[in-house]
Design an enzyme around this catalytic site. Structure first.
Site, short mmCIF file in Angstrom:
data_model
loop_
_atom_site.label_atom_id
_atom_site.label_comp_id
_atom_site.label_asym_id
_atom_site.label_seq_id
_atom_site.Cartn_x
_atom_site.Cartn_y
_atom_site.Cartn_z
N SER A 36 0.82 -1.06 -0.10
CA SER A 36 0.05 0.06 0.14
C SER A 36 1.02 1.22 0.10
O SER A 36 0.38 2.22 -0.18
CB SER A 36 -0.86 -0.07 1.12
OG SER A 36 -0.19 -0.23 2.49
N ASN A 123 -2.11 -1.87 13.27
CA ASN A 123 -3.54 -1.97 13.37
C ASN A 123 -3.90 -0.76 14.08
O ASN A 123 -4.93 -0.06 13.62
CB ASN A 123 -4.16 -3.10 13.95
CG ASN A 123 -3.91 -4.35 13.11
OD1 ASN A 123 -3.33 -4.28 12.26
ND2 ASN A 123 -4.43 -5.63 13.67
N THR A 168 -40.96 25.61 -9.63
CA THR A 168 -41.26 24.17 -9.02
C THR A 168 -41.54 23.45 -10.27
O THR A 168 -42.02 23.92 -11.37
CB THR A 168 -42.70 24.37 -8.11
OG1 THR A 168 -43.67 24.64 -8.72
CG2 THR A 168 -42.12 25.25 -7.02
N HIS A 169 -41.26 22.33 -10.31
CA HIS A 169 -41.31 21.14 -11.36
C HIS A 169 -40.53 22.03 -12.52
O HIS A 169 -40.99 21.67 -13.74
CB HIS A 169 -42.76 21.13 -11.63
CG HIS A 169 -43.50 20.78 -10.27
ND1 HIS A 169 -43.95 19.41 -10.09
CD2 HIS A 169 -44.37 21.62 -9.51
CE1 HIS A 169 -44.69 19.37 -9.00
NE2 HIS A 169 -44.99 20.77 -8.68
N SER A 290 -15.55 24.64 -28.24
CA SER A 290 -15.73 23.47 -28.82
C SER A 290 -14.67 23.43 -30.23
O SER A 290 -14.25 23.99 -30.70
CB SER A 290 -17.03 23.34 -29.73
OG SER A 290 -17.15 22.26 -30.70
N LYS A 296 -19.37 27.99 -29.95
CA LYS A 296 -19.62 27.24 -28.58
C LYS A 296 -18.59 27.84 -27.36
O LYS A 296 -17.69 28.34 -27.52
CB LYS A 296 -19.50 25.81 -28.71
CG LYS A 296 -20.49 25.03 -29.35
CD LYS A 296 -21.86 25.25 -28.85
CE LYS A 296 -22.20 24.49 -27.61
NZ LYS A 296 -22.01 23.05 -27.60
N GLU A 303 -20.13 21.56 -15.09
CA GLU A 303 -20.65 20.32 -15.48
C GLU A 303 -19.40 19.22 -15.04
O GLU A 303 -19.82 18.12 -14.48
CB GLU A 303 -20.44 20.16 -17.41
CG GLU A 303 -21.37 20.81 -17.95
CD GLU A 303 -21.07 20.78 -19.41
OE1 GLU A 303 -22.13 20.74 -20.07
OE2 GLU A 303 -20.14 20.93 -19.75
N1 ARG Z 1 -1.32 -1.20 5.28
C1 ARG Z 1 -2.21 -1.72 6.31
C2 ARG Z 1 -3.42 -1.10 6.22
O1 ARG Z 1 -3.51 -0.19 5.61
C3 ARG Z 1 -1.62 -1.33 7.73
C4 ARG Z 1 -1.98 -2.45 8.78
C5 ARG Z 1 -1.79 -3.72 8.56
N2 ARG Z 1 -1.95 -4.61 9.53
C6 ARG Z 1 -1.91 -5.80 9.42
N3 ARG Z 1 -2.22 -6.62 10.38
N4 ARG Z 1 -1.46 -6.56 8.24
O2 ARG Z 1 -4.42 -1.43 6.76
#
Ligand code: ARG
Length: 477
Positions: A36, A123, A168-169, A290, A296, A303
């Site tokens: 990650s 964690n 409205t509408h 455009s 345009k 948008e």
């Molecule tokens: N990269 C992990 C996350 O974003 C960190 C926590 C990972 N914990 C684990 N027990 N593998 O959640």
């Protein structure tokens, strides 16, 4: 399979921080799949802040010596400088922001670095980082909401006397002040800011100290860490704290609703800027052309805001579905919380900024707005109210005016264009004074109730809004 001490010692685990029980290196595809760092490196500031607070606390309770704590703090600060300068090499094999920073710390300062993770798990670490991130995101968006609020109030004041049709509408209903319409947008935005501010309360709770899921054997001073990091409280339950992502969902929900509002404003601007309405001119610098049609001038900015609303609603949906049916406590699914959270934040920031820049430059075409407000028998209700003033019951007045409208429609004119004799066929009590009562301006001025569209009320609403404290981050109060 029997793999002995030798295999481990020779680095069969691939050098992972968690590699002790592994006897072979991670499959290259698994490494790519599970990493990650490529997206959570964005959390580095929060991660380093959290680690410095954790180390300080570990020293305070005697788990680290003062010298170790000093080494860790200096090492982390130096890493922060390198990341900031773009000199840090993020390594996929270290998986995420947490282990990249920790591994680099240990590479730089040696033994002390290996003690940083005492009494902590990724964690509770990632949950802490993410709450710090979300809190900052909220504070930034609250600042942008306040700036946009100022823009809307200025614009509403400028257009308080501009008469335009209210719908409205999407059918012409009654004349309204353009300033009043802008104040309606402003109310939506004020609620959005209130929701962000409210979500902040539940974001600002410290999970660190929950460790992997059950708490830890060290006598951690969690309140000290909370104070260091500006959290208002510490989490009550370790299982919940490492798995809870309600705060991210609430943030995304506030973002999705805010975008839904910006999308509604965008839709109106797009309609108003169309020659079919012609109520406003969007400045050239906020439009694009455009490649084929030379004439345009397209309202691409609103948008795109309308389009980006779909992304943010998608971000909220992704987070809700991510959490649905997850058993306690932490599951790796949660790593997927970051892209939608970051995307919601980035998208809302960009849209609030572009709206604050664009709105002051929107020019209302007062004559076109007024002409449209006079169409569609928009003051029919005023005629009925006039008849009520003459003593007629409202339901009878409604009926009489309905017949007058049908008559005018058949003649192809408006109510004001009907001669007095024609009008009197529908209600004998009508006199010359009626004409002054059924102009768009008279209609507006007559709606003088609190929160109504009379320019007087619009100005009073602007004064109240300016006096009311804005929803801001607590530090700016
Ligand atoms: N990269 C992990 C996350 O974003 C960190 C926590 C990972 N914990 C684990 N027990 N593998 O959640």
């Amino acid at each position: 399979m029997q793999t002995g001490v030798m295999a481990k010692r020779s680095g069969g685990d691939g050098g992972k921080l968690w590699g002790g029980r592994f006897t072979e290196a991670t499959d290259a595809a698994v490494e790519r799949f599970t990493e990650s760092a490529s997206f959570d490196s964005r959390l580095w500031r929060c991660d380093i802040r959290g680690s410095i607070a954790h180390a300080r606390m570990l020293a305070k309770i005697g788990v680290l010596t003062a010298a170790e704590e000093a080494l860790i703090a200096a090492g982390l600060a130096a890493i922060a400088v390198d990341i900031e300068a773009g000199r840090f090499r993020w390594k996929r094999e270290f998986e995420d922001v947490h282990m990249n920073v920790e591994a680099e710390l240990t590479r730089r300062i040696g033994e002390a670095g290996k003690k940083l993770h005492t009494g902590r798990s990724r964690n509770d670490q990632v949950a802490t980082d993410l709450r710090l991130y979300t809190r900052e995101a909220i504070d930034e968006l609250l600042g942008l909401c306040a700036a946009l609020d100022d823009v809307l109030l200025t614009l509403a004041e400028r257009e308080a006397d501009t008469v335009m049709p209210g719908f409205t509408h999407l059918q012409i209903a009654q004349p309204v002040s353009a300033g009043h319409h802008l104040l309606a947008w402003r109310e939506m935005l004020a609620r959005d800011a209130g929701r962000l501010r409210d979500a902040r309360k539940r974001v600002n709770v410290l999970p660190l100290g929950s460790a992997a899921l059950a708490g830890t054997v060290y006598p951690l001073d969690r309140k000290f860490v909370a104070r260091e990091l500006g959290f208002d409280a510490v989490s009550e339950n370790s299982l919940d704290a490492v798995s809870d992502r309600d705060f991210a969902i609430e943030f995304a929900a506030a973002c999705a609703l805010l975008m839904t509002h910006l999308s509604r404003w965008s839709e109106e601007l797009i309609l108003w800027a169309s020659p079919m309405f012609g109520f406003v001119r969007l400045p050239d610098r906020f439009c694009t052309g455009s490649s084929i049609m030379p004439q345009k001038k397209n309202p691409d900015v609103p948008e795109l805001v309308r389009g980006k609303t779909g992304r943010v609603i998608g971000d909220l949906n992704a987070l809700l579905v991510l959490m649905k049916a997850q058993p306690l406590a932490y599951n790796r699914d949660n790593q997927e919380d970051k892209p939608p959270l970051f995307d919601a934040h980035d998208t809302v920031r960009a849209c609030l900024e572009v709206f604050a820049a664009m709105l002051p430059a929107v020019e209302f075409d007062a004559a076109a707005c007024r002409a449209a407000a006079a169409r569609g028998f928009s003051t029919a209700t005023d005629l009925a109210d006039y008849l009520v003033g003459k003593g007629m019951a409202f339901r009878d007045a409604h009926h009489a005016v309905g017949a007058a409208v049908a008559h005018a429609a058949a003649r192809g004119c408006g109510l004001v264009e009907l001669p007095l004799d024609d009008l009197r066929c529908f209600a004998a009590c009508i006199d010359e004074g009626v004409y002054a009562r059924i102009t768009p301006e008279a209609s507006l001025a007559a709606r003088n109730t609190y929160g109504g569209t009379a320019p007087r009320q619009v100005r009073a609403a602007i004064r109240r809004a300016r006096r009311a404290p804005k929803e801001r981050a607590p530090a700016d109060r």
